[in-house]
Every structure is written in structure tokens, then in C-alpha cells.
Design a protein around this motif. Structure first.
Motif, mmCIF file in Angstrom:
data_model
loop_
_atom_site.group_PDB
_atom_site.id
_atom_site.type_symbol
_atom_site.label_atom_id
_atom_site.label_comp_id
_atom_site.label_asym_id
_atom_site.label_seq_id
_atom_site.Cartn_x
_atom_site.Cartn_y
_atom_site.Cartn_z
ATOM 1 N N PRO A 435 0.790 -1.093 0.011
ATOM 2 C CA PRO A 435 0.036 -0.001 -0.165
ATOM 3 C C PRO A 435 0.753 1.186 -0.031
ATOM 4 O O PRO A 435 2.150 1.143 0.432
ATOM 5 C CB PRO A 435 -0.794 0.086 1.370
ATOM 6 C CG PRO A 435 -0.311 -1.260 2.009
ATOM 7 C CD PRO A 435 0.790 -2.049 1.108
ATOM 8 N N GLU A 436 0.359 2.388 -0.416
ATOM 9 C CA GLU A 436 1.020 3.746 -0.473
ATOM 10 C C GLU A 436 1.351 4.028 0.894
ATOM 11 O O GLU A 436 0.801 3.612 1.848
ATOM 12 C CB GLU A 436 0.147 4.599 -1.146
ATOM 13 C CG GLU A 436 0.804 5.170 -2.420
ATOM 14 C CD GLU A 436 -0.262 6.214 -3.107
ATOM 15 O OE1 GLU A 436 -0.178 7.335 -2.658
ATOM 16 O OE2 GLU A 436 -1.055 5.871 -3.831
ATOM 17 N N ASN A 437 2.432 4.604 1.321
ATOM 18 C CA ASN A 437 3.012 5.110 2.455
ATOM 19 C C ASN A 437 2.848 3.993 3.363
ATOM 20 O O ASN A 437 2.176 4.106 4.472
ATOM 21 C CB ASN A 437 2.368 6.323 2.898
ATOM 22 C CG ASN A 437 2.332 7.597 1.893
ATOM 23 O OD1 ASN A 437 3.417 7.554 1.318
ATOM 24 N ND2 ASN A 437 1.194 8.232 1.657
ATOM 25 N N PRO A 438 3.315 2.850 3.378
ATOM 26 C CA PRO A 438 3.371 1.747 4.207
ATOM 27 C C PRO A 438 3.638 1.806 5.426
ATOM 28 O O PRO A 438 3.113 1.239 6.572
ATOM 29 C CB PRO A 438 3.986 0.571 3.590
ATOM 30 C CG PRO A 438 5.016 1.339 2.979
ATOM 31 C CD PRO A 438 4.482 2.576 2.432
ATOM 32 N N THR A 439 4.473 2.787 5.860
ATOM 33 C CA THR A 439 4.987 2.993 7.182
ATOM 34 C C THR A 439 4.447 3.834 7.981
ATOM 35 O O THR A 439 4.685 4.296 9.124
ATOM 36 C CB THR A 439 6.562 3.395 7.150
ATOM 37 O OG1 THR A 439 6.827 4.482 6.356
ATOM 38 C CG2 THR A 439 7.137 2.129 6.635
ATOM 39 N N THR A 440 3.317 4.766 7.562
ATOM 40 C CA THR A 440 2.683 5.887 7.892
ATOM 41 C C THR A 440 2.238 5.544 9.485
ATOM 42 O O THR A 440 2.594 6.284 10.416
ATOM 43 C CB THR A 440 1.588 6.468 7.161
ATOM 44 O OG1 THR A 440 2.112 6.705 5.841
ATOM 45 C CG2 THR A 440 1.010 7.801 7.873
#
Lengths: 592, 257
Positions: A435-440
Motif C-alpha cells: 500500500p502507499e505510504n506503508p510506514t505511516t
């Protein structure tokens, strides 16, 4: 942020994780992530043995083992899973022997076997010698042997990589003309303790094998590191947790310390006595006495103390008596635990009885799986690519009370199954886009802990959590103690939002690590307590004084705890049920 | 099997002990190093009130949890089986969780430093990779040729006993990092790797003894050992490390196990 790509990622390097890695590593590109070093895992603390109906020393068969497991779990065991475990136990022990495990031997050179609580001949007639062992360090030998074989097979380890999030995506699938949303695994997010950097691991299959949650309690046999991370990650991501009200208290922890003294001591002939010198288990379990299952022995001990027959100046423990055993026999079969008694309590077990009291030991519940070790997102929906095995999982072979030795068996049987299934799936499936920005979310979690300046101390909140769990959610429970525990946990959770982590660095920031771990502990304590409140009956390890009988009509079901902010009555935990799988055995009264 | 123990016995008065646990005061000095802050190491010290049953690990936890959260050390099981917390305590390599404070001289400060010979990462945490590298090089796994039996391989109790002592190793590195040869020559395999080679060389089921003996016959192998016995004294599991190394030396000379 670095991104790595593997077919299979295994989270945890104890017995289950490494057993899975040995299978998966030979078939698919595999990485094992552990927040420790592999040989530090708590499998190494297991002592007594691993049961399998080898029948090396007396008549035995896997069906008797299945029955004992089902009865030991007070009929809440899924019988298909118990049957798999008891059948595959034999191969699991032989696998370990072939890998090099130094089992104790019979005079004929075969694997020796000894007695253990709840393991019986012919459906409860008498104790049977079923536990395969290596002195009182069987877990140590299993952990070392599995690690040795991981070295042999060049398994890739990422040591001190703390997994903090599970990446899943929702996909539409159409089956038989019906379209539904299905979760699929994309990978995990981990925190490298040495550098403080986040690493994303994209994977087709993820196996959770991250162990238990004993540190919600103060008096526990568990390592400091057993903080329910894997269960917590899954729960936060919407996976339910099964049977979390069932926590095992091992009868013989060193009094006041909780350090484990193996049930093998009783298997080798040691007995429990109260302050009057009485062998009290004769009253509670007339047939198999001191070798009754752990829930029964622990409750009997707690009852002796409550009724004023505890030993010692505060009358708060009972005694494990080995003094009638030959010192040479003790040295050969129980060297480590006798050393623990000498080192930590200054007691000489040859001549003096050892002070013991129940210690929080093992979570029967966990991430729900089927017998292929596939994780379920509800009562029957599999999450493709997601697997769990060992204490973090609930398959459920232990039901409401695990028999001694069945955990070392569980990690080997279902660890192997998980490794095989994960590799097999990875060989046919495609990677799921990260997924986009997985570490948010992970960054937010870490930043909250790192930057908050509210002044609350992690260690103090953890201590208060452990105190209330020991006092209110231990061997005996009532609605009142559980409601009070939930109330306290809610206030601790509120204080947790105002913690201050003193270490602001990136390198080996174990202060931050403990803060994150406490978050998981609070979540899990809440789930365990809410589930215990929900189950208004007594069964196995869960004893409600306000509902002292087993109630098959209303509660012959697994509990399934979901994270749900709308369930405000129970601190955001919604409880549902899941049917128990019966094959051969109908519930009977549980007597020993 | 022994005869059935008595249903009831007279207990000696005061059996089990317990009651009020005595407290005492200590000074704990910890060698601190954090390259994020400074290239220089320094000592910090704390005055602590501790209990009679407390270990050095409890004192370190008390500091971390109540005084300075940045003090960093590894630990897990806290009862001497996982091998995480080997450190130098008053100049001797020990496990912090197995060292009772009351057994130390508490009239003087208790000195805690990282184990020697491995690069320090932060405070009491060292880089274990060189240690595990040596371990991996001695083929620490059973190698068995010929047909696999359908059931278990047979091994007599005597054969099993031959390598029992070296199966106890928990890879804590207390031995290797106590060895003066290892301090000056980081290439030396070190006691722990030899102990783990011994565990397989003397296992009757193993067929790769010759290969391991060849590996340890190397210039960085067993012959570097100067028999100073530091390793045997350091081992928290009571393994007779020097004896095991001697047996490996002997096996190289005679090619007999």
C-alpha cells in the motif's frame, strides 16, 4: 525506509518460527525477523519434554494422546486439530532426532519417555510414559537443534528487527457469482533496533510465530520480551483473537519469583505438600494425584493457601517435595531446576522441600487458524498468505487448558505445517502491491511514544497493569474483579497517552521498545479481561467463582474478540463465538 | 520406580523459609558508551536500595525503569537460559540474571561493563556477529551419511553421555569474551565455537568429525588456546570448556574420538 522482497517472511525465531523456516527456506526465498537473536527465544526455557505416542517404554497410541488432549482442554479443543497433532507428534519427534536432538535414551538406545500431567493410558486409567525429553532442558535442545538446522540450510535471519505492523490490502474476489472483499497479505513493517530505521518487507506469505503474552502478569515464567506483539498487531489490523480468557498458570513457579520448575519433577516422582505436610492432591485428583492437569493442580494449590494451609511465615506458598528421590536420579533427570532452587531461593532440593506457587505461563488463545495454520479473519474466512503457529496462534489444540509438553509439540507440528503451507502458497501466488505510504501508522506510533512529554513512566504503568492482572485476572475470577480490572486498564491506557520516553536516540533505543511493548500489553490485557467477563462459566484455566460450573449449553464455544470502538461497555472489545469442532469425543465430566 | 511417598509427613520447623526479605544499599557503576552522543566512554553510578533476592539484572532494571531510561542492555528470560545478558561484573564475565547482588561485595561499588573483544554498540550491548560467524564456521549441525532409519537412530546412554556437557551451551559468549587470546586475536575461533564443535565431534551419530577437526586444526583453531581456564570459570552453565578444548586437541592428534 528500505524495502526488501521475500517469498516468505516469518515473524519470530523461536521453535515455531525456526521449524517453519527449515521447511520454507528449502522451498522458497525466506527471511526470519526476530526482535531478539534466535537462540534467545523462550522456547529455550521449556524443560520437561515433548509428548508423542512412540510407545518406546510402554504401550501407547496416538488416539489415547488425542483423548488426553481433548479432555485436558475441558472439551473446548478442536478435535480435528488435536488428532493432527497427536498423529504427527511421532514424526515430529523423529524429525528432531534426525536433525540431531540429543534425547535421553533407554537402555536399548531408543528415545526415553517419562510421565507428565494429564497424559494417561487408555483414556485416564493411569499415568503413561509419553514425554520424550533431554534432561530438564528439552526446550533448550529443541531451540538449539532448530537453530543448528537453520544454519545448515542457510536460513536468512534479520536479528533484532522488531515487527510492528502487518500490511494487508482489501481485494474484491468473485466466487460462484458472489463478489466479496477479501483481505490479502502484502508484507510487514519492522523497526531495526540497531539503527532505529524502518524496513518494509514485501512478502507473498507471512507467518506469525512471535510467541506469547505472559508479561501482562507480574508473577510469570515468561521472558521480559513476551509482550503479545504478534497478537496485538493482528488485533489492531482487524484479525480477531480466539479464546483469550484462557491463560495457563503453571503450578510450580519458584515462590515469589515465578521461575519455572518443570512438571517433569512430578513426572519423576516429586509431590506437593501443604503446611501440614499433607499430600493434598490426593483429595483433589484421587487417581492421578500430583499428575493432574495444570489448571486443576494450580487451583488446588491456590485453594490450600486460601484455606490457611499455605507454608512459610506468610502462609502464601506450598511445597514441592523431592526429598524422597535419590540425589543421583535428581542430578540425571532434573539438573537445571534443582540449580534454580539453589541459586534463586537458596534451597537444597535433595534435603528440603522447595517453596512453589502458580506462575503465569501460557496463553491458550491467540490468532485463530485452521489445521493448515492459515489465519482466519472471522469464523471461517482464510486470509490468503497469512499463517500463524505456536503460542501466538490458536488452532485450537489446547482448548481451555493445555497439557504439559503439548506446546513443544504444537510448535513443531504446526510450525512445520505453517512453513510448508507458506512456501507452497508463495510458489503459486503473486506479490500483492505494497500500500502507499506503508510506514505511516508505524511512524506515528513511534513518534507518539518518542515525542510525548506527559511525564508518565512506562515501567510504572506496566507494574500497575501487572499488579491488577495478578490480583484480579488470575486463577480465581469474578464479575466484580474483572470489571474492576477493565476499569483500571482503561485508566492506565489513558495515562499511556502521556508517557515520556527518556532515550531520544535512534541507536538501540530499548526505552522506546519497552514503550511500544507496553501498548501491546495494555491491548492484550483488555482483550483477556473482556473475554473472561464474557464467559460466565468455569472451564479449564478459566475459573469464575460466581459461575463455578461448566455450562456446555451456553458456553461450549470458542470466543472471538474483535477490536471494535463501538463496544464501549467492554473497552472496545467485541465478543463473538465460534463453534468447537467435534469428531470422536462427546463432552464428559472431567475427573482425574 | 520409587515407592509411593507418604500421604503425610512431619515438616521441619521453618521449612521453605521466606518472610521479610532483607534490603541493603549498593552503588552500581555502569560503563556507558553511545556514539550518537560521544566517542568517549564514561562511567555513571547510582545508589540503589535492593532486596536479598535481587540479581544484578534487577539493579540494572531499577536504574533503567526509575532513573535513566537510556541505559541499554540486552536481556530476555531473566533466569540464565537464554544467554542475552552476559557482561563483565566486577571484572568477571557473568550473566546479570544469575548473579545475586548479595553474593557480591556490596561494601564497594559494583562495576558493570560490556564483555570484551567484541565491538561495543551502546553501553552493555556488543556486536555479536563475529561471535556467531565463528560458530557457523565449525558446521554446528549433525551431518549423517548413509540411509536414514525409519525410526530414531539408536544411541546408547553412554554414547549420549559422551557429549552431554557441551550440549548445555547457550551461546552467551561469556567464555569467548573472557579469553585473553580472543582479546588480542579476533580471528581465533574462541572457546564457544570449539565447545559447539565438540558437541558434534563426540556425537556417535555424526559423520563429519574429521572435517570439523580439520577446520579447528587451522592456525586460528584450537592450538591458539593457552589453557588459561578463564573460559571454564566464566561459563554460566558450568561447562568444562577447557576440558572440551583439550579433548578436541587430543582428537586432532590421534584422529580418534
Amino acid at each position: 525506509m528500505q524495502v526488501h522482497k521475500y517469498d516468505v517472511v516469518i515473524v519470530g525465531a523461536g521453535g515455531a518460527g525456526m521449524r517453519a523456516a527449515i521447511e520454507s527456506g528449502q522451498r522458497a526465498r525466506t527471511a526470519v525477523l526476530t526482535k531478539l537473536y534466535p537462540t534467545r527465544s523462550h522456547t529455550g526455557a521449556a524443560q520437561g519434554g515433548m509428548c508423542a505416542a512412540l510407545a518406546n517404554v510402554e504401550e501407547d497410541n496416538w488416539e489415547w494422546h488425542t483423548f488426553d488432549t481433548v479432555k485436558g482442554g475441558d472439551y473446548l479443543v478442536d478435535q480435528d486439530a488435536a488428532e493432527v497433532m497427536a498423529k504427527e507428534a511421532i514424526e515430529a519427534v523423529l524429525d528432531l532426532e534426525k536433525m540431531g536432538l540429543p534425547f535421553n535414551r533407554t537402555p536399548e538406545g531408543r528415545i526415553d519417555q517419562r510421565r507428565f500431567g494429564g497424559h494417561t493410558r487408555d483414556h485416564g486409567k493411569a499415568p503413561v510414559r509419553r514425554s520424550c525429553y533431554a534432561a530438564d532442558r528439552t526446550g533448550h535442545m529443541i531451540l538449539q537443534t532448530l537453530y543448528q538446522n537453520c544454519v545448515k540450510h542457510n536460513v536468512e535471519f534479520y536479528n533484532e528487527y522488531y515487527v510492528l505492523d502487518l500490511l494487508m490490502v482489501d481485494q474484491e474476489v468473485t466466487e460462484d457469482g458472489v463478489t466479496r472483499i477479501q483481505k490479502r497479505v502484502a508484507g510487514v513493517v519492522s523497526y531495526d533496533l540497531a539503527s532505529g530505521e524502518l524496513h518494509v518487507f514485501q512478502a507473498k506469505s507471512v507467518v506469525f510465530a512471535s510467541g506469547g503474552v505472559g508479561k501482562v502478569y507480574k508473577t510469570t515464567s515468561n521472558a521480559h520480551t513476551l509482550t503479545g506483539d504478534g497478537m496485538g498487531i493482528a488485533f489492531r489490523r482487524g484479525i480477531p483473537l480466539e479464546d483469550m480468557e484462557f491463560f495457563q498458570f503453571h503450578p510450580t513457579g519458584l515462590a515469589g519469583l515465578g521461575i519455572l520448575l518443570s512438571e517433569a519433577a512430578r513426572g519423576e516422582g516429586a509431590i506437593l505438600r501443604n503446611s501440614e505436610g499433607e499430600r493434598f492432591m490426593e483429595r483433589y485428583a484421587p487417581t492421578i494425584k500430583d499428575l493432574a492437569p495444570r489448571d486443576i493442580v494450580a487451583r488446588s494449590m491456590a485453594n490450600e493457601v486460601r484455606e490457611g494451609r499455605g507454608a512459610g511465615p506468610n502462609k502464601d506458598y506450598v511445597l514441592l517435595d523431592l526429598t524422597h528421590l535419590e540425589p543421583a536420579h535428581i542430578d540425571a533427570k532434573l539438573p537445571d531446576i534443582t540449580e534454580f532452587a539453589r541459586t534463586y531461593l537458596g534451597v537444597e532440593p535433595y534435603t528440603e522441600p522447595v517453596p512453589v506457587f502458580p506462575t503465569a505461563h501460557y496463553a491458550m488463545g491467540g490468532i485463530p487458524t485452521n489445521i493448515k495454520a492459515e489465519v482466519l479473519s472471522d469464523n471461517d474466512t482464510v486470509v490468503p498468505g497469512l499463517y500463524a503457529a505456536g503460542e501466538v496462534a490458536c488452532v485450537s489444540v489446547h482448548g481451555s487448558n493445555r497439557l504439559g509438553t503439548n506446546s513443544l509439540l504444537d510448535i513443531n507440528v504446526f510450525g512445520k505445517r505453517a512453513g510448508l503451507a507458506a512456501a507452497e502458497y508463495a510458489l503459486t501466488a503473486d506479490f500483492v502491491e505494497i500500500p502507499e505510504n506503508p510506514t505511516t501508522e508505524t511512524e506515528e506510533l513511534l513518534n507518539r511514544a518518542r515525542s510525548s512529554e506527559g511525564g508518565e513512566r512506562v515501567a510504572l504503568i506496566r507494574k500497575e497493569l501487572q499488579d491488577i492482572m495478578d490480583a484480579n485476572v488470575q486463577v480465581f475470577r469474578t464479575e466484580q474483579t474483572l470489571v474492576e480490572a477493565l476499569r483500571v486498564i482503561d485508566t492506565l491506557e489513558e495515562r499511556y497517552t502521556r508517557i515520556t520516553v527518556q532515550d531520544k536516540g535512534k541507536r538501540f533505543n530499548l526505552d522506546l521498545l519497552e514503550a511500544v511493548e507496553l501498548g501491546f500489553l495494555l491491548d492484550m490485557a483488555k482483550v483477556m479481561t473482556a473475554a473472561a467477563l464474557h464467559r460466565k462459566e468455569s472451564r479449564g484455566g478459566h475459573f469464575r467463582e460466581d459461575y463455578p460450573e461448566r455450562d456446555d449449553e451456553n458456553f461450549m464455544t470458542h470466543s472471538m474478540a474483535y477490536k471494535d470502538p463501538r463496544a464501549t461497555e467492554t473497552s472496545g472489545v467485541r465478543l463473538e463465538t465460534k463453534p468447537v469442532i467435534f469428531t470422536r469425543y462427546q463432552p464428559m465430566e472431567r475427573k482425574y | 520406580m520409587e515407592k509411593e511417598p507418604a500421604s503425610k509427613v512431619e515438616l521441619a520447623p521453618g521449612v521453605g523459609g521466606g518472610g521479610e526479605i532483607p534490603t541493603f544499599d549498593i552503588t552500581l557503576k555502569v560503563r556507558r558508551y553511545n556514539p550518537e552522543v560521544s566517542d568517549e566512554a564514561h562511567w555513571d553510578e547510582w545508589q540503589l536500595t535492593m532486596y536479598g533476592t535481587d540479581r544484578v539484572l534487577d539493579a540494572l532494571h531499577k536504574v533503567k525503569w526509575e532513573h535513566d531510561g537510556s541505559v541499554s542492555f540486552r536481556r530476555s528470560c531473566a533466569h540464565g537460559v537464554c544467554g542475552s545478558d552476559a557482561m563483565r561484573i566486577n571484572g568477571r564475565n557473568r550473566l546479570a540474571c544469575k548473579t545475586l547482588l548479595k553474593d557480591l561485595d556490596t561494601s564497594k561499588p559494583i562495576l558493570v561493563e560490556p564483555i570484551k573483544g567484541l565491538p561495543v554498540e551502546k553501553d552493555l550491548i556488543v556486536d555479536m556477529e563475529p561471535f556467531f560467524q565463528s560458530y557457523r564456521e565449525i558446521m554446528p549441525f549433525l551431518v549423517s551419511k548413509g540411509h536414514e532409519p525409519t525410526k530414531e537412530r539408536l544411541q546408547s546412554a553412554e554414547e549420549r553421555d559422551r557429549y552431554d556437557d557441551t550440549t548445555k551451551c547457550i551461546l552467551c559468549a561469556a567464555c569467548t569474551s573472557s579469553c585473553p587470546v580472543f582479546w588480542t586475536d579476533g580471528q581465533y575461533f574462541g572457546p564457544a565455537a570449539i565447545v559447539n564443535a565438540h558437541r558434534f565431534i563426540f556425537d556417535s551419530r555424526d559423520d563429519a568429525g574429521d572435517m570439523r577437526l580439520e577446520i579447528l586444526n587451522d592456525k586460528e583453531g584450537v592450538w591458539r588456546c593457552r589453557t588459561t581456564f578463564n573460559c571454564s570459570e566464566a561459563c554460566p552453565r558450568g561447562i568444562q570448556v577447557t576440558k572440551a578444548i583439550s579433548e578436541v586437541k587430543q582428537a586432532i592428534l590421534t584422529r580418534k574420538v
